[in-house]
Write an enzyme that holds these catalytic residues in place. Structure first.
Site, PDB file in Angstrom:
ATOM      1  N   THR A   1       0.726  -1.558  -0.386  1.00 42.45           N
ATOM      2  CA  THR A   1       0.324  -0.482   0.219  1.00 42.45           C
ATOM      3  C   THR A   1       0.291   1.506   0.349  1.00 42.45           C
ATOM      4  O   THR A   1      -0.325   2.567  -1.064  1.00 42.45           O
ATOM      5  CB  THR A   1      -1.182   0.312   1.006  1.00 42.45           C
ATOM      6  OG1 THR A   1      -0.538  -0.306   2.444  1.00 42.45           O
ATOM      7  CG2 THR A   1      -2.103  -1.271   1.615  1.00 42.45           C
TER       8      THR A   1
ATOM      9  N   ARG B   1      -8.921  -5.112   0.318  1.00 40.37           N
ATOM     10  CA  ARG B   1      -9.795  -5.094   1.872  1.00 40.37           C
ATOM     11  C   ARG B   1     -10.123  -3.293   1.786  1.00 40.37           C
ATOM     12  O   ARG B   1     -11.193  -2.973   2.461  1.00 40.37           O
ATOM     13  CB  ARG B   1      -9.243  -5.525   3.064  1.00 40.37           C
ATOM     14  CG  ARG B   1      -9.661  -7.138   3.296  1.00 40.37           C
ATOM     15  CD  ARG B   1      -9.283  -7.165   4.438  1.00 40.37           C
ATOM     16  NE  ARG B   1      -8.620  -9.013   4.663  1.00 40.37           N
ATOM     17  CZ  ARG B   1      -7.822  -9.116   4.449  1.00 40.37           C
ATOM     18  NH1 ARG B   1      -6.401  -8.140   3.727  1.00 40.37           N
ATOM     19  NH2 ARG B   1      -7.118 -10.568   4.541  1.00 40.37           N
TER      20      ARG B   1
ATOM     21  N   ILE C   1       1.143 -10.234  -4.652  1.00 32.19           N
ATOM     22  CA  ILE C   1       0.900 -10.859  -6.155  1.00 32.19           C
ATOM     23  C   ILE C   1       2.242 -10.004  -7.421  1.00 32.19           C
ATOM     24  O   ILE C   1       1.697 -10.378  -8.539  1.00 32.19           O
ATOM     25  CB  ILE C   1      -0.215 -11.121  -6.872  1.00 32.19           C
ATOM     26  CG1 ILE C   1      -1.518  -9.965  -6.400  1.00 32.19           C
ATOM     27  CG2 ILE C   1      -0.794 -12.248  -5.793  1.00 32.19           C
ATOM     28  CD1 ILE C   1      -1.601  -9.264  -7.955  1.00 32.19           C
ATOM     29  N   ASP C   2       1.997  -8.370  -6.231  1.00 29.09           N
ATOM     30  CA  ASP C   2       3.157  -7.077  -7.168  1.00 29.09           C
ATOM     31  C   ASP C   2       4.060  -7.447  -8.436  1.00 29.09           C
ATOM     32  O   ASP C   2       4.661  -6.567  -8.940  1.00 29.09           O
ATOM     33  CB  ASP C   2       2.899  -6.308  -6.707  1.00 29.09           C
ATOM     34  CG  ASP C   2       3.098  -6.322  -5.302  1.00 29.09           C
ATOM     35  OD1 ASP C   2       4.612  -6.883  -5.557  1.00 29.09           O
ATOM     36  OD2 ASP C   2       2.920  -6.158  -4.057  1.00 29.09           O
TER      37      ASP C   2
ATOM     38  N   HIS D   1      -0.165 -16.558  -2.820  1.00 24.41           N
ATOM     39  CA  HIS D   1      -0.778 -16.290  -4.124  1.00 24.41           C
ATOM     40  C   HIS D   1      -0.620 -16.393  -5.014  1.00 24.41           C
ATOM     41  O   HIS D   1      -1.041 -14.938  -5.859  1.00 24.41           O
ATOM     42  CB  HIS D   1      -1.419 -15.155  -2.924  1.00 24.41           C
ATOM     43  CG  HIS D   1      -2.061 -15.170  -1.784  1.00 24.41           C
ATOM     44  ND1 HIS D   1      -2.424 -14.236  -0.821  1.00 24.41           N
ATOM     45  CD2 HIS D   1      -2.201 -16.492  -1.444  1.00 24.41           C
ATOM     46  CE1 HIS D   1      -2.833 -14.825  -0.216  1.00 24.41           C
ATOM     47  NE2 HIS D   1      -2.806 -15.869  -0.415  1.00 24.41           N
TER      48      HIS D   1
ATOM     49  N   CYS E   1      -2.595 -25.721 -21.156  1.00 20.95           N
ATOM     50  CA  CYS E   1      -1.465 -26.457 -21.856  1.00 20.95           C
ATOM     51  C   CYS E   1       0.176 -26.040 -20.518  1.00 20.95           C
ATOM     52  O   CYS E   1       0.637 -25.862 -21.301  1.00 20.95           O
ATOM     53  CB  CYS E   1      -1.192 -25.967 -23.005  1.00 20.95           C
ATOM     54  SG  CYS E   1      -0.756 -24.890 -23.481  1.00 20.95           S
TER      55      CYS E   1
END
Ligand SMILES: [Zn+2]
Length: 256
Positions: free
Chosen positions: A35, A43, A110-111, A126, A137
């Protein structure tokens, strides 16, 4: 010196000492560290994540509407993620790893900002937004290419090779976490002598149990988070200060 910095000083000094004494420290990071790079916590109000309900993985597989909504959300959130740069917190953790005072970063994010900052051993519980993958595939796709297709009007991108469903390599709600990454993370937490839990509310699993296991196995636990966590009472140090400032101050105190 302002009263709050007087209050903070002994704590950052103590964490610096813990790191100096540690031989296999591990960091566990959540949305709070990102953040400060402008990436909203899903959230928190305002971000793309608050305008859409996340698409559950079984729905993604089963429903064309769900897939359309999933990609609409990715398209809108793309530039927010793409433009983000690592902040002082990410850089401090990368520096600690470079001088062998940190073994690994386990992250819920995930950044890809830990890797951008220079961290080498990053366990992404994550998954990652840095590539997309064909669910049939396993072909990989650059998210920039997928974004071009979405912006050109494609609603549900499909694999060029096999026509299968493409999805971001992030782990959706209802999708299994990568078993090998999870096992490696648990093993690190069992072996570590110091865990820094940073920017995570430590509520969702396995976020709650990783630092807990570390503490149960004799590690020191440091929590840096703006809000209370369920593990605060177990922690050796709890810092409520902004993450980038705190970590930079801790690294400075170590005189590396
Ligand atoms: Zn394919």
């Amino acid at each position: 010196m302002k009263p709050e910095s007087i209050a903070r000083d002994p704590l950052t000094a103590r964490v610096a000492r813990y790191l100096s004494e540690s031989t296999c420290a591990v960091a566990f990071t959540g949305a709070g560290i990102s953040t400060e790079s402008g990436i909203p916590d899903f959230r928190s109000p305002g971000g793309v994540w608050s305008r859409y309900k996340p698409v559950l993985f079984p729905d993604f597989l089963a429903s064309e509407d769900a897939r359309r909504q999933y990609w609409q959300m990715k398209k809108e959130g793309y530039h927010e993620l793409k433009g983000a740069k690592p902040n002082a917190g990410h850089l401090a953790l990368a520096r600690l790893e470079a001088v062998k005072k940190l073994v690994a970063v386990i992250t819920q994010n995930i950044d890809g900002l830990h890797q951008d900052a220079g961290s080498r051993r990053v366990l992404e519980l994550h998954g990652t937004s840095r590539h997309c993958v064909c669910l049939e595939c396993d072909s990989r796709y650059d998210p920039d290419l997928i974004q071009e297709r979405l912006e050109a009007g494609v609603e549900i991108p499909l694999c060029d090779g096999c026509g299968g469903l493409i999805k971001s390599a992030t782990i959706s709600f209802g999708q299994a976490m990568p078993e090998d990454v999870l096992t490696e993370a648990f093993n690190l937490c069992i072996d570590t002598d110091l865990i820094l839990a940073i920017g995570s509310s430590l509520v969702v699993e396995p976020a709650a149990s990783l630092p807990f296991h570390a503490k149960q196995n004799g590690a020191r636990l440091v929590i840096i988070n703006r809000t209370e966590t369920p593990l605060d009472s177990l922690a050796d140090v709890v810092l409520r200060e902004p993450i980038g400032v705190s970590l930079a101050e801790i690294v400075n105190r170590m005189e590396l």
